[in-house]
Write a protein that holds these residues in place. Structure first.
Motif, PDB file in Angstrom:
ATOM      1  N   UNK A 142       0.827  -1.210   0.000  1.00 34.29           N
ATOM      2  CA  UNK A 142       0.000   0.000   0.000  1.00 34.29           C
ATOM      3  C   UNK A 142       0.859   1.257   0.000  1.00 34.29           C
ATOM      4  N   UNK A 143       1.815   1.323   0.909  1.00 32.01           N
ATOM      5  CA  UNK A 143       2.816   2.394   0.967  1.00 32.01           C
ATOM      6  C   UNK A 143       2.199   3.788   1.078  1.00 32.01           C
ATOM      7  N   UNK A 144       1.144   3.909   1.852  1.00 29.98           N
ATOM      8  CA  UNK A 144       0.574   5.210   2.205  1.00 29.98           C
ATOM      9  C   UNK A 144      -0.313   4.980   3.432  1.00 29.98           C
ATOM     10  N   UNK A 145      -0.575   6.006   4.220  1.00 31.42           N
ATOM     11  CA  UNK A 145      -1.433   5.823   5.396  1.00 31.42           C
ATOM     12  C   UNK A 145      -2.814   5.308   4.983  1.00 31.42           C
ATOM     13  N   UNK A 146      -3.353   4.418   5.803  1.00 31.34           N
ATOM     14  CA  UNK A 146      -4.628   3.792   5.454  1.00 31.34           C
ATOM     15  C   UNK A 146      -5.692   4.084   6.509  1.00 31.34           C
ATOM     16  N   UNK A 147      -6.935   4.028   6.076  1.00 34.79           N
ATOM     17  CA  UNK A 147      -8.049   3.926   6.996  1.00 34.79           C
ATOM     18  C   UNK A 147      -8.223   2.435   7.238  1.00 34.79           C
ATOM     19  N   UNK A 148      -8.024   2.030   8.457  1.00 31.64           N
ATOM     20  CA  UNK A 148      -7.967   0.615   8.805  1.00 31.64           C
ATOM     21  C   UNK A 148      -9.288   0.179   9.427  1.00 31.64           C
ATOM     22  N   UNK A 149      -9.788  -0.976   9.002  1.00 30.08           N
ATOM     23  CA  UNK A 149     -10.993  -1.518   9.627  1.00 30.08           C
ATOM     24  C   UNK A 149     -10.795  -3.007   9.891  1.00 30.08           C
ATOM     25  N   UNK A 150     -11.107  -3.423  11.118  1.00 31.70           N
ATOM     26  CA  UNK A 150     -11.001  -4.826  11.478  1.00 31.70           C
ATOM     27  C   UNK A 150     -12.282  -5.305  12.110  1.00 31.70           C
ATOM     28  N   UNK A 151     -12.729  -6.477  11.671  1.00 25.16           N
ATOM     29  CA  UNK A 151     -13.958  -7.074  12.194  1.00 25.16           C
ATOM     30  C   UNK A 151     -13.603  -8.163  13.206  1.00 25.16           C
ATOM     31  N   UNK A 152     -14.208  -8.123  14.378  1.00 24.71           N
ATOM     32  CA  UNK A 152     -14.014  -9.137  15.413  1.00 24.71           C
ATOM     33  C   UNK A 152     -12.530  -9.254  15.773  1.00 24.71           C
ATOM     34  N   UNK A 153     -11.930 -10.446  15.638  1.00 25.28           N
ATOM     35  CA  UNK A 153     -10.505 -10.574  15.942  1.00 25.28           C
ATOM     36  C   UNK A 153      -9.665  -9.703  15.014  1.00 25.28           C
ATOM     37  N   UNK A 154     -10.197  -9.401  13.837  1.00 28.18           N
ATOM     38  CA  UNK A 154      -9.528  -8.458  12.945  1.00 28.18           C
ATOM     39  C   UNK A 154      -9.425  -7.080  13.569  1.00 28.18           C
ATOM     40  N   UNK A 155     -10.371  -6.758  14.456  1.00 28.95           N
ATOM     41  CA  UNK A 155     -10.302  -5.492  15.173  1.00 28.95           C
ATOM     42  C   UNK A 155      -9.173  -5.469  16.184  1.00 28.95           C
ATOM     43  N   UNK A 156      -8.887  -6.610  16.790  1.00 32.08           N
ATOM     44  CA  UNK A 156      -7.737  -6.698  17.700  1.00 32.08           C
ATOM     45  C   UNK A 156      -6.441  -6.497  16.919  1.00 32.08           C
ATOM     46  N   UNK A 157      -6.384  -7.113  15.740  1.00 33.02           N
ATOM     47  CA  UNK A 157      -5.198  -6.938  14.885  1.00 33.02           C
ATOM     48  C   UNK A 157      -5.054  -5.477  14.472  1.00 33.02           C
ATOM     49  N   UNK A 158      -6.176  -4.854  14.119  1.00 29.08           N
ATOM     50  CA  UNK A 158      -6.146  -3.444  13.718  1.00 29.08           C
ATOM     51  C   UNK A 158      -5.617  -2.567  14.847  1.00 29.08           C
ATOM     52  N   UNK A 159      -6.007  -2.883  16.083  1.00 33.85           N
ATOM     53  CA  UNK A 159      -5.520  -2.103  17.223  1.00 33.85           C
ATOM     54  C   UNK A 159      -4.004  -2.264  17.379  1.00 33.85           C
ATOM     55  N   UNK A 160      -3.518  -3.510  17.262  1.00 33.08           N
ATOM     56  CA  UNK A 160      -2.079  -3.761  17.371  1.00 33.08           C
ATOM     57  C   UNK A 160      -1.327  -2.952  16.319  1.00 33.08           C
ATOM     58  N   UNK A 161      -1.831  -2.976  15.096  1.00 30.37           N
ATOM     59  CA  UNK A 161      -1.179  -2.273  13.987  1.00 30.37           C
ATOM     60  C   UNK A 161      -1.197  -0.758  14.210  1.00 30.37           C
ATOM     61  N   UNK A 162      -2.353  -0.223  14.624  1.00 26.33           N
ATOM     62  CA  UNK A 162      -2.467   1.220  14.825  1.00 26.33           C
ATOM     63  C   UNK A 162      -1.546   1.703  15.936  1.00 26.33           C
ATOM     64  N   UNK A 163      -1.335   0.854  16.956  1.00 28.16           N
ATOM     65  CA  UNK A 163      -0.445   1.231  18.056  1.00 28.16           C
ATOM     66  C   UNK A 163       1.018   1.072  17.674  1.00 28.16           C
TER      67      UNK A 163
END
Length: 364
Positions: A142-163
């Protein structure tokens, strides 16, 4: 003329009319059943055709670790969006929202490792390894900032990535993630534990059944809701999987909403779910500190939930959990929705509207 002579003349037309009416009703019922079955059998193919028509292509990328990630990419019509699906699902689960998202965004939807056509990585089914893979994918593809969305456990992954990689995340849409309910002290009372993690663990501990899909249908938590029809559902699944071992399980007599819960299970590695049972998946994952480290604006979607008579949390979070998440996030708001766990499937338009709200980086 006597009544005996009249009776045959009056009865015969009535019998003909009744017969014709019954035949018409039977024909209508048969047509309705046929359309119902057709919809249940073909919805996935029709969804895929709609997604393809919207300009999405399916591709793979090999990460520096050697892991191959499968993903779908839409046309370049706006800022980048990355979608991370729920456990036992796949990128195609976002089909209801992909065409509309593609109008204003450059959408990427990945298969998490252990799912779909991405690599199986047993021994690396933990949020730290998975999160690192997602960050590497974002950097290389992707190589650019993204709007990230994670569903269920994907949301936990999204939090890890955002942090962990704040420079790569412009905003986050958390779709009913199981924050705090998946911590070690509460996980055994979480629906996912009894519905998927435990059956996966028990499947891997035996050798009588080699097909996880068949095993799961018989041992999941929701099969009980079929009551006396449970045995029919289990038998149908076993027969279908024997005849079509490489195809997704499809119940012609169940609606798409239920078929979607098992539609990607044939490409799911049960060792991924087993990592939740053994707590390896969330080992050393401090959810509170992770949420506090996220600076990107976010929206937390909280769907319906319930505590069963056995004390099982049927849902992702309680109201207290959701309030705790919002308190930990520095720039977030709560969106309470009257749907089940699969919000983006139940209300795709609102999902797209929320993504567009995040596009401005100003949650209302």
């Amino acid at each position: 003329m006597t009544s005996a002579n009249v009776r045959p003349c009056t009865l015969r037309p009535a019998l003909k009319i009744a017969g014709a009416t019954l035949a018409s009703v039977a024909g209508i019922a048969g047509t309705a059943l046929g359309l119902y079955a057709w919809n249940n059998i073909t919805f996935a193919k029709r969804d895929r055709q709609t997604v393809t028509a919207a300009g999405f292509t399916e591709q793979t990328h090999s990460l520096p670790s050697g892991t191959i990630i499968n993903y779908a990419e839409g046309p370049r019509n706006g800022p980048a969006v990355l979608l991370i699906h729920a456990q036992s699902s796949a990128w195609e689960s976002y089909s209801p929202v992909l065409p509309k998202l593609a109008r204003d965004f450059h959408v990427y939807a990945i298969d998490v490792v252990g799912h779909g056509s991405s690599d199986r990585t047993p021994g690396r089914y933990d949020i730290h390894a998975i999160g690192a893979d997602v960050v590497a994918f974002m950097a290389e593809v992707i190589d650019e900032p993204v709007i990230l969305s994670g569903h269920s456990s994907g949301g936990l992954i999204a939090a890890w990535v955002a942090a962990d990689a704040p420079e790569r995340v412009s905003a986050v849409l958390f779709e009913d993630p199981p924050f705090f309910s998946t911590e070690v002290n509460r996980m055994p009372q979480q629906f996912n534990f009894v519905d998927l993690a435990r059956p996966a663990h028990e499947f891997l501990a035996q050798d009588a059944e080699g097909d996880f899909v068949s095993w799961y249908i018989e041992h999941n938590a929701w099969i009980q809701y079929f009551g006396g029809g449970k045995d029919h559902v289990v038998k149908f699944a076993r027969n279908y999987r024997r005849k079509h071992p490489n195809r997704p399980l499809n119940f012609w007599f169940l609606p798409p909403s239920l078929n979607k819960t098992v539609g990607y299970m044939h490409e799911f590695d049960p060792r991924f779910a087993d990592a939740f049972f053994t707590f390896e998946w969330q080992a050393d994952f401090d959810q509170q500190k992770t949420l506090e480290a996220i600076q990107a604006p976010s929206i937390l979607i909280h769907a319906n939930w319930n505590i069963s008579g056995e004390g099982i949390l049927e849902g992702a979070m309680t109201d207290d959990d959701a309030a705790r998440v919002c308190a930990a996030l520095s720039n977030s708001r709560l969106e309470r929705v009257d749907t089940g766990h699969g919000f983006h499937d139940a209300d795709p338009q609102l999902f797209v509207d929320l993504m567009n709200e995040l596009r401005t980086n100003r949650p209302r």
